[in-house]
Design an enzyme around this catalytic site. Structure first.
Site, PDB file in Angstrom:
ATOM      1  N   ARG A   1     -62.903   8.747   7.007  1.00 37.02           N
ATOM      2  CA  ARG A   1     -63.706   7.629   6.423  1.00 37.02           C
ATOM      3  C   ARG A   1     -63.846   8.048   4.924  1.00 37.02           C
ATOM      4  O   ARG A   1     -65.047   8.493   4.537  1.00 37.02           O
ATOM      5  CB  ARG A   1     -64.667   7.346   6.944  1.00 37.02           C
ATOM      6  CG  ARG A   1     -64.610   6.899   8.517  1.00 37.02           C
ATOM      7  CD  ARG A   1     -65.779   6.795   9.278  1.00 37.02           C
ATOM      8  NE  ARG A   1     -65.735   6.308  10.710  1.00 37.02           N
ATOM      9  CZ  ARG A   1     -66.730   6.210  11.316  1.00 37.02           C
ATOM     10  NH1 ARG A   1     -68.108   6.292  11.036  1.00 37.02           N
ATOM     11  NH2 ARG A   1     -66.475   5.814  12.773  1.00 37.02           N
TER      12      ARG A   1
ATOM     13  N   ASP B   1     -64.644   7.743   1.044  1.00 36.31           N
ATOM     14  CA  ASP B   1     -65.754   6.797   0.392  1.00 36.31           C
ATOM     15  C   ASP B   1     -65.325   5.988  -0.717  1.00 36.31           C
ATOM     16  O   ASP B   1     -63.939   6.213  -0.928  1.00 36.31           O
ATOM     17  CB  ASP B   1     -66.722   7.930  -0.469  1.00 36.31           C
ATOM     18  CG  ASP B   1     -67.781   8.442   0.543  1.00 36.31           C
ATOM     19  OD1 ASP B   1     -67.936   7.674   1.689  1.00 36.31           O
ATOM     20  OD2 ASP B   1     -68.205   9.226   0.154  1.00 36.31           O
TER      21      ASP B   1
ATOM     22  N   ARG C   1     -67.352  17.066  -2.385  1.00 35.77           N
ATOM     23  CA  ARG C   1     -67.753  16.676  -3.926  1.00 35.77           C
ATOM     24  C   ARG C   1     -69.165  17.681  -3.761  1.00 35.77           C
ATOM     25  O   ARG C   1     -69.107  17.807  -5.098  1.00 35.77           O
ATOM     26  CB  ARG C   1     -68.201  15.090  -3.667  1.00 35.77           C
ATOM     27  CG  ARG C   1     -66.819  14.382  -3.575  1.00 35.77           C
ATOM     28  CD  ARG C   1     -67.117  12.885  -3.150  1.00 35.77           C
ATOM     29  NE  ARG C   1     -68.133  12.390  -4.087  1.00 35.77           N
ATOM     30  CZ  ARG C   1     -68.513  11.412  -4.188  1.00 35.77           C
ATOM     31  NH1 ARG C   1     -68.514  10.505  -3.209  1.00 35.77           N
ATOM     32  NH2 ARG C   1     -69.316  10.881  -5.212  1.00 35.77           N
TER      33      ARG C   1
END
Length: 245
Positions: free
Chosen positions: A49, A51, A198
């Protein structure tokens, strides 16, 4: 028939992979394209999934069409036709067993994070890489790799909204390479925590610019304290590259 598709998309116009109330998602666009092809409402299950703003080169998904059968090439061509003008491409379609699941059967996922290390504005690459102005020392960042690879508690690099049952993950590989102004972080694992890649890149940047030492990075990881994580790297430098089954 269960179909497995490999998907490429530019994440800039989308709120992410998963359908949401606040904007257009990649999943929604593909489901609409399938409806145009087969006149069936389906759910498309993705391997990851991503972002808002995150790109994909090799996202994988599956879906079932109940009442009709189509050849693989027909699905590929028809979906690409119905997906226009969205920046989404079905690169490959395969007919698979009804037992196949794009998410749960994955044994490894690979992400790439891209930094452009220069002080002049981006033009073509704007929205497709993280521009870092301060010069980064790639060797200092590489010295952190042994701290990351392997099985660890990654609570420091975990989003507060992460839905994973455990913060413990195993990183199979991490490579940091440089080509002129481009710095690439390639990272592989079976699965990741929300914002893990990230967060790691944002903290490695702290080492690269000299704000942290590699030992500082290790201490931050070992602290299991999210508040000590470096600034979250922006979504537009992240690419979902590949899924292995």
């Amino acid at each position: 028939m269960r179909y497995k598709v490999t998907i490429e998309y530019d994440g800039i116009p989308f709120v992410g992979w998963q359908k949401q109330d606040n904007g257009l998602a990649v999943q929604e666009c593909i489901e609409n394209a399938i409806f145009s092809l087969a006149q069936e409402k389906v759910i498309v299950f993705g391997a990851g999934r991503t972002d808002s703003g995150v790109h994909a080169v090799g996202q994988v998904a599956h879906f079932d069409i109940i009442n009709k059968e189509f050849e693989e090439v027909v699905v590929t061509n028809a979906l690409n036709n119905h997906l226009r003008p969205h920046p989404i491409s079905i690169r490959k379609t395969e007919i698979v067993s009804e037992k196949f699941h794009s998410r749960f059967d994955a044994i490894e996922r690979k992400y790439l994070y891209r930094v452009i290390n220069r002080n002049t504005p981006l033009t073509f690459e704007k929205g497709r890489a993280w521009q870092v102005i301060k010069k980064l020392d790639i060797n200092n960042m590489k010295n952190c790799i042994p701290f990351i690879i392997g099985k660890h508690d990654f609570s420091t690099f975990r989003s507060a909204h992460c839905q994973s049952e455990s913060p413990i993950k195993t990183i199979n590989d991490l490579k940091i390479t440089q080509n002129d102004d481009d710095i690439y972080f390639g990272i592989c694992a079976r699965s990741f925590l929300h914002h893990q890649v990230r967060s790691i890149v944002g903290s490695l940047k702290m080492v690269g610019e000299g704000a942290w030492t590699p030992q500082d990075f290790q201490n931050v990881l070992n602290s299991k304290d999210r508040s000590r994580c470096g600034a979250l790297a922006p979504s537009d430098g992240l690419y979902f590259m590949e899924v292995k089954y």
